[in-house]
Scaffold this motif. Structure first.
Motif, mmCIF file in Angstrom:
data_model
loop_
_atom_site.group_PDB
_atom_site.id
_atom_site.type_symbol
_atom_site.label_atom_id
_atom_site.label_comp_id
_atom_site.label_asym_id
_atom_site.label_seq_id
_atom_site.Cartn_x
_atom_site.Cartn_y
_atom_site.Cartn_z
ATOM 1 N N THR A 1 18.761 7.124 28.885
ATOM 2 C CA THR A 1 18.529 7.159 30.338
ATOM 3 C C THR A 1 19.728 7.740 31.094
ATOM 4 O O THR A 1 19.597 8.185 32.221
ATOM 5 N N GLN A 2 20.912 7.721 30.453
ATOM 6 C CA GLN A 2 22.114 8.259 31.108
ATOM 7 C C GLN A 2 22.174 9.771 30.906
ATOM 8 O O GLN A 2 22.927 10.266 30.091
ATOM 9 N N ARG A 3 21.408 10.500 31.675
ATOM 10 C CA ARG A 3 21.346 11.946 31.493
ATOM 11 C C ARG A 3 22.381 12.699 32.305
ATOM 12 O O ARG A 3 22.671 12.329 33.427
ATOM 13 N N GLU A 4 22.865 13.801 31.724
ATOM 14 C CA GLU A 4 23.683 14.725 32.510
ATOM 15 C C GLU A 4 22.974 16.070 32.653
ATOM 16 O O GLU A 4 23.371 16.891 33.468
ATOM 17 N N VAL A 5 21.986 16.317 31.808
ATOM 18 C CA VAL A 5 21.281 17.601 31.853
ATOM 19 C C VAL A 5 19.788 17.327 31.943
ATOM 20 O O VAL A 5 19.225 16.645 31.085
ATOM 21 N N ASP A 6 19.132 17.838 32.989
ATOM 22 C CA ASP A 6 17.684 17.639 33.023
ATOM 23 C C ASP A 6 16.970 18.848 32.422
ATOM 24 O O ASP A 6 17.553 19.916 32.223
ATOM 25 N N ALA A 7 15.700 18.625 32.107
ATOM 26 C CA ALA A 7 14.947 19.624 31.349
ATOM 27 C C ALA A 7 14.864 20.960 32.093
ATOM 28 O O ALA A 7 14.918 22.022 31.476
ATOM 29 N N ARG A 8 14.762 20.901 33.429
ATOM 30 C CA ARG A 8 14.640 22.147 34.202
ATOM 31 C C ARG A 8 15.872 23.025 34.056
ATOM 32 O O ARG A 8 15.784 24.244 33.924
ATOM 33 N N GLU A 9 17.025 22.349 34.080
ATOM 34 C CA GLU A 9 18.280 23.071 33.974
ATOM 35 C C GLU A 9 18.413 23.741 32.601
ATOM 36 O O GLU A 9 18.790 24.912 32.487
ATOM 37 N N ALA A 10 18.076 22.999 31.569
ATOM 38 C CA ALA A 10 18.177 23.537 30.214
ATOM 39 C C ALA A 10 17.158 24.668 30.009
ATOM 40 O O ALA A 10 17.431 25.662 29.334
ATOM 41 N N GLN A 11 15.994 24.503 30.619
ATOM 42 C CA GLN A 11 14.974 25.543 30.531
ATOM 43 C C GLN A 11 15.485 26.854 31.141
ATOM 44 O O GLN A 11 15.236 27.939 30.617
ATOM 45 N N ALA A 12 16.243 26.735 32.234
ATOM 46 C CA ALA A 12 16.808 27.922 32.887
ATOM 47 C C ALA A 12 17.838 28.604 31.975
ATOM 48 O O ALA A 12 17.892 29.834 31.886
#
Ligand code: GDP
Ligand code: MG
Length: 198
Positions: free
Chosen positions: A126-137
């Motif tokens: 749950t402690q995220r620093e990178v969300d899926a949208r950002e990585a997708q970009a």
């Protein structure tokens, strides 16, 4: 005629602790451990179907960014497909993949036709620093595919290797032999919806 190797070599890169070994062990053996054991470099083999015949899928689990530069170059030049793993809990682990991606592009003379999968592991955290949208970009900029996984919960691990092979255009490589699925039997997907499915 160029000789076609009877091995299909997949190399797994990523910073220490992102879950490279966990993903490979989950895929190959169906196991997971919570303790961290640094890897020297291990290669796992399994038979897959390759065009109308079979070949050996070789998965090399590297030591990540601490690999010697000469070894890194050698792994890249020998590799057919690449898995670039970061942890969604560490932005730095995503940033550390940049130079590796660049090196792949340099050694392979571009990334067109080279199967590369960017993988955000630990998507159960749950402690995220990178969300899926950002990585997708990032994946879009690198012209590669992207997927989130959890080696811990066995989420998207088979799919990761399966999809990677579908990116290969020079040969028809697929998991399993004679239509049978390789790897561990899937359990019910308990975490569907919890991680972004790309
Ligand atoms: P490597 O250095 O990249 O090979 O990382 P490891 O596979 O050794 O994993 C590092 C640590 O992260 C270990 O303590 C693993 O148990 C843990 N880990 C690996 N994958 C996951 C995952 O999907 N979710 C969570 N929560 N922890 C994971
Ligand atoms: Mg390891």
């Amino acid at each position: 005629m160029p000789e076609q190797s009877n091995d299909y070599r997949v190399v797994v890169f990523g910073a220490g602790g992102v879950g490279k070994s966990s993903l490979v062990l989950r895929f190959v053996k169906g196991t997971f451990r919570d303790t961290y054991i640094p890897t020297v470099e291990d290669t796992y083999r399994q038979v897959i179907s390759c065009d109308k015949s079979v070949c050996t899928l070789q998965i090399t689990d590297t030591t990540g960014s601490h690999q010697f530069p000469a070894m890194q170059r050698l792994s890249i030049s020998k590799g057919h497909a690449f898995v670039l793993v970061f942890s969604v809990t560490s932005r730095q682990s995503l940033e550390e993949l940049g130079p590796i991606h660049q090196l792949i592009a340099q050694i392979k003379g571009g990334v067109d036709g080279v199967p590369v999968m960017l993988v955000g592991n630990k998507c159960d955290e749950t402690q995220r620093e990178v969300d899926a949208r950002e990585a997708q970009a990032v994946a879009q900029a690198w012209k590669c595919a992207f997927m989130e996984t959890s080696a811990k919960l066995d989420h998207n691990v088979q799919e990761l290797f399966q999809q990677l092979l579908t990116l290969e255009t020079r040969r028809d490589v697929r998991l399993g032999v004679d239509g049978k699925r390789a790897g561990q039997p899937r359990r019910t997907d308990r975490v569907k919806g919890k991680c972004a499915l790309m």
